[in-house]
Design a protein around this motif. Sequence first.
Motif: not given
Length: 158
Positions: A93-96, A102-114, A143-148
């Motif tokens: 939330s902070i990153l996005f 947005m790009a760093l937030a997406l990387l964070d989402l990938l880490l979160l997913w793992g 789904f959030a990764a798709y949106l991001n």
Amino acid sequence: MTATRSLMILLGWLALVALTALSGIATPPGDWYAGLDKPPLTPPDLAFPIAWSTLYLLMAVAAWRATLAVPPGARWRTLWPFVAQLAANALWSILFFALHWMALALLDLLLLWGLIVLTIRRFAGVSRLAAWLLVPYLAWVSFAAYLNAAIWWLNGGG
């Protein structure tokens, strides 16, 4: 374990998950987000607090069930990915929304997913219910990764 001790563990997890939720509350989407181009399948704004409230409750119950199921000496090994994913969740939330990265937030989402996948695996070793309670969270983060990714792409990131 006593009922009082079990309840205290549940309340502790609820408090930690609520603390994580505060990052989302503290960084509302605002006008910046409203002005972005969004992909198909973007839910209405009202869907997000409903979904996240439900997911946070499921997460706390999952952590509680896993905590009760694992011997005290093995708790850290089982629970650290859950705590780590809470941190990655709060950071998104902070990153996005706050920083508009947005790009760093997406990387964070990938880490979160793992980390969620790892948490599900650890929880499955001690409580199948705890693991299954996290499956909707994994689906929502996917789904959030798709949106991001789509928002980043549609707004000049790609």
